[in-house]
Design a protein around this motif. Sequence first.
Motif, PDB file in Angstrom:
ATOM      1  N   GLY A  65       0.815  -1.208   0.000  1.00 14.43           N
ATOM      2  CA  GLY A  65       0.000   0.000   0.000  1.00 14.43           C
ATOM      3  C   GLY A  65       0.845   1.253   0.000  1.00 14.43           C
ATOM      4  O   GLY A  65       1.912   1.308   0.603  1.00 14.43           O
ATOM      5  N   THR A  66       0.372   2.257  -0.706  1.00 14.83           N
ATOM      6  CA  THR A  66       1.088   3.527  -0.761  1.00 14.83           C
ATOM      7  C   THR A  66       0.215   4.681  -0.285  1.00 14.83           C
ATOM      8  O   THR A  66       0.641   5.831  -0.327  1.00 14.83           O
ATOM      9  CB  THR A  66       1.572   3.822  -2.189  1.00 14.83           C
ATOM     10  N   SER A  67      -0.980   4.375   0.168  1.00 15.54           N
ATOM     11  CA  SER A  67      -1.859   5.440   0.650  1.00 15.54           C
ATOM     12  C   SER A  67      -1.370   5.943   2.008  1.00 15.54           C
ATOM     13  O   SER A  67      -0.605   5.268   2.712  1.00 15.54           O
ATOM     14  CB  SER A  67      -3.296   4.920   0.772  1.00 15.54           C
ATOM     15  N   ALA A  68      -1.841   7.115   2.362  1.00 15.91           N
ATOM     16  CA  ALA A  68      -1.465   7.685   3.655  1.00 15.91           C
ATOM     17  C   ALA A  68      -1.945   6.795   4.796  1.00 15.91           C
ATOM     18  O   ALA A  68      -1.260   6.651   5.817  1.00 15.91           O
ATOM     19  CB  ALA A  68      -2.041   9.087   3.793  1.00 15.91           C
ATOM     20  N   GLU A  69      -3.086   6.177   4.628  1.00 12.05           N
ATOM     21  CA  GLU A  69      -3.618   5.295   5.667  1.00 12.05           C
ATOM     22  C   GLU A  69      -2.738   4.056   5.854  1.00 12.05           C
ATOM     23  O   GLU A  69      -2.436   3.652   6.976  1.00 12.05           O
ATOM     24  CB  GLU A  69      -5.042   4.858   5.313  1.00 12.05           C
ATOM     25  N   ALA A  70      -2.283   3.451   4.762  1.00 10.65           N
ATOM     26  CA  ALA A  70      -1.424   2.270   4.840  1.00 10.65           C
ATOM     27  C   ALA A  70      -0.086   2.621   5.487  1.00 10.65           C
ATOM     28  O   ALA A  70       0.417   1.871   6.343  1.00 10.65           O
ATOM     29  CB  ALA A  70      -1.203   1.680   3.448  1.00 10.65           C
ATOM     30  N   LEU A  71       0.485   3.754   5.095  1.00 11.98           N
ATOM     31  CA  LEU A  71       1.758   4.174   5.694  1.00 11.98           C
ATOM     32  C   LEU A  71       1.580   4.493   7.176  1.00 11.98           C
ATOM     33  O   LEU A  71       2.432   4.139   8.005  1.00 11.98           O
ATOM     34  CB  LEU A  71       2.316   5.384   4.950  1.00 11.98           C
ATOM     35  N   GLY A  72       0.463   5.139   7.513  1.00 15.59           N
ATOM     36  CA  GLY A  72       0.182   5.441   8.918  1.00 15.59           C
ATOM     37  C   GLY A  72       0.047   4.181   9.750  1.00 15.59           C
ATOM     38  O   GLY A  72       0.530   4.115  10.889  1.00 15.59           O
ATOM     39  N   ASP A  73      -0.611   3.161   9.186  1.00 19.10           N
ATOM     40  CA  ASP A  73      -0.733   1.883   9.892  1.00 19.10           C
ATOM     41  C   ASP A  73       0.631   1.250  10.134  1.00 19.10           C
ATOM     42  O   ASP A  73       0.903   0.706  11.208  1.00 19.10           O
ATOM     43  CB  ASP A  73      -1.622   0.921   9.103  1.00 19.10           C
ATOM     44  N   GLY A  74       1.500   1.318   9.137  1.00 19.80           N
ATOM     45  CA  GLY A  74       2.843   0.760   9.287  1.00 19.80           C
ATOM     46  C   GLY A  74       3.650   1.493  10.342  1.00 19.80           C
ATOM     47  O   GLY A  74       4.304   0.867  11.188  1.00 19.80           O
ATOM     48  N   TYR A  75       3.600   2.821  10.308  1.00 14.83           N
ATOM     49  CA  TYR A  75       4.327   3.612  11.309  1.00 14.83           C
ATOM     50  C   TYR A  75       3.759   3.373  12.706  1.00 14.83           C
ATOM     51  O   TYR A  75       4.495   3.275  13.680  1.00 14.83           O
ATOM     52  CB  TYR A  75       4.275   5.097  10.975  1.00 14.83           C
ATOM     53  N   ARG A  76       2.442   3.286  12.808  1.00 11.99           N
ATOM     54  CA  ARG A  76       1.793   3.048  14.098  1.00 11.99           C
ATOM     55  C   ARG A  76       2.245   1.702  14.680  1.00 11.99           C
ATOM     56  O   ARG A  76       2.550   1.585  15.863  1.00 11.99           O
ATOM     57  CB  ARG A  76       0.276   3.074  13.932  1.00 11.99           C
ATOM     58  N   ALA A  77       2.308   0.688  13.846  1.00 10.37           N
ATOM     59  CA  ALA A  77       2.746  -0.635  14.312  1.00 10.37           C
ATOM     60  C   ALA A  77       4.201  -0.595  14.774  1.00 10.37           C
ATOM     61  O   ALA A  77       4.550  -1.152  15.823  1.00 10.37           O
ATOM     62  CB  ALA A  77       2.569  -1.666  13.207  1.00 10.37           C
ATOM     63  N   ALA A  78       5.057   0.064  13.988  1.00 12.67           N
ATOM     64  CA  ALA A  78       6.477   0.140  14.351  1.00 12.67           C
ATOM     65  C   ALA A  78       6.670   0.912  15.646  1.00 12.67           C
ATOM     66  O   ALA A  78       7.457   0.498  16.512  1.00 12.67           O
ATOM     67  CB  ALA A  78       7.272   0.787  13.225  1.00 12.67           C
ATOM     68  N   LEU A  79       5.963   2.015  15.813  1.00 15.76           N
ATOM     69  CA  LEU A  79       6.094   2.787  17.047  1.00 15.76           C
ATOM     70  C   LEU A  79       5.497   2.033  18.237  1.00 15.76           C
ATOM     71  O   LEU A  79       5.992   2.165  19.359  1.00 15.76           O
ATOM     72  CB  LEU A  79       5.441   4.160  16.885  1.00 15.76           C
ATOM     73  N   GLY A  80       4.477   1.229  18.005  1.00 18.12           N
ATOM     74  CA  GLY A  80       3.932   0.381  19.071  1.00 18.12           C
ATOM     75  C   GLY A  80       4.945  -0.652  19.532  1.00 18.12           C
ATOM     76  O   GLY A  80       5.110  -0.881  20.735  1.00 18.12           O
ATOM     77  N   VAL A  81       5.626  -1.273  18.578  1.00 21.39           N
ATOM     78  CA  VAL A  81       6.674  -2.241  18.924  1.00 21.39           C
ATOM     79  C   VAL A  81       7.800  -1.536  19.685  1.00 21.39           C
ATOM     80  O   VAL A  81       8.311  -2.060  20.688  1.00 21.39           O
ATOM     81  CB  VAL A  81       7.208  -2.939  17.656  1.00 21.39           C
TER      82      VAL A  81
END
Length: 118
Positions: A65-81
Amino acid sequence: MIGPSILGAVGIGGAMVVLGSAATSSLPAHDAGVASGVLNSSRQLGGTVGLAVLVSVSAHVTGTGTSAEALGDGYRAALGVAAILLVAAAVVAALVLPRADRATAAETLAPEPATGPA
């Protein structure tokens, strides 16, 4: 953008001074350089591996995914970890690191008085 950058720089800079001092203050002078080198090497290696893990988590969650939502989900997961690892490290440090009061440390580092004739 400049505010968080300044805050991060001041926080990291202050933490590194305290961390370096804590890592070398209880060692004999001839071992302080080695301890400082091990500390900095460990910090660099930990940052490298940690960043690789967080980028991998973010990329896995984002997928193609390249949408802002997909990138936000990825960043959110990484920051959660990252947050989970931070809490885990704080718990381990609180349980594992020895507690020594400053008076005991000062007595250990104080030179012994001369006992022979002057």
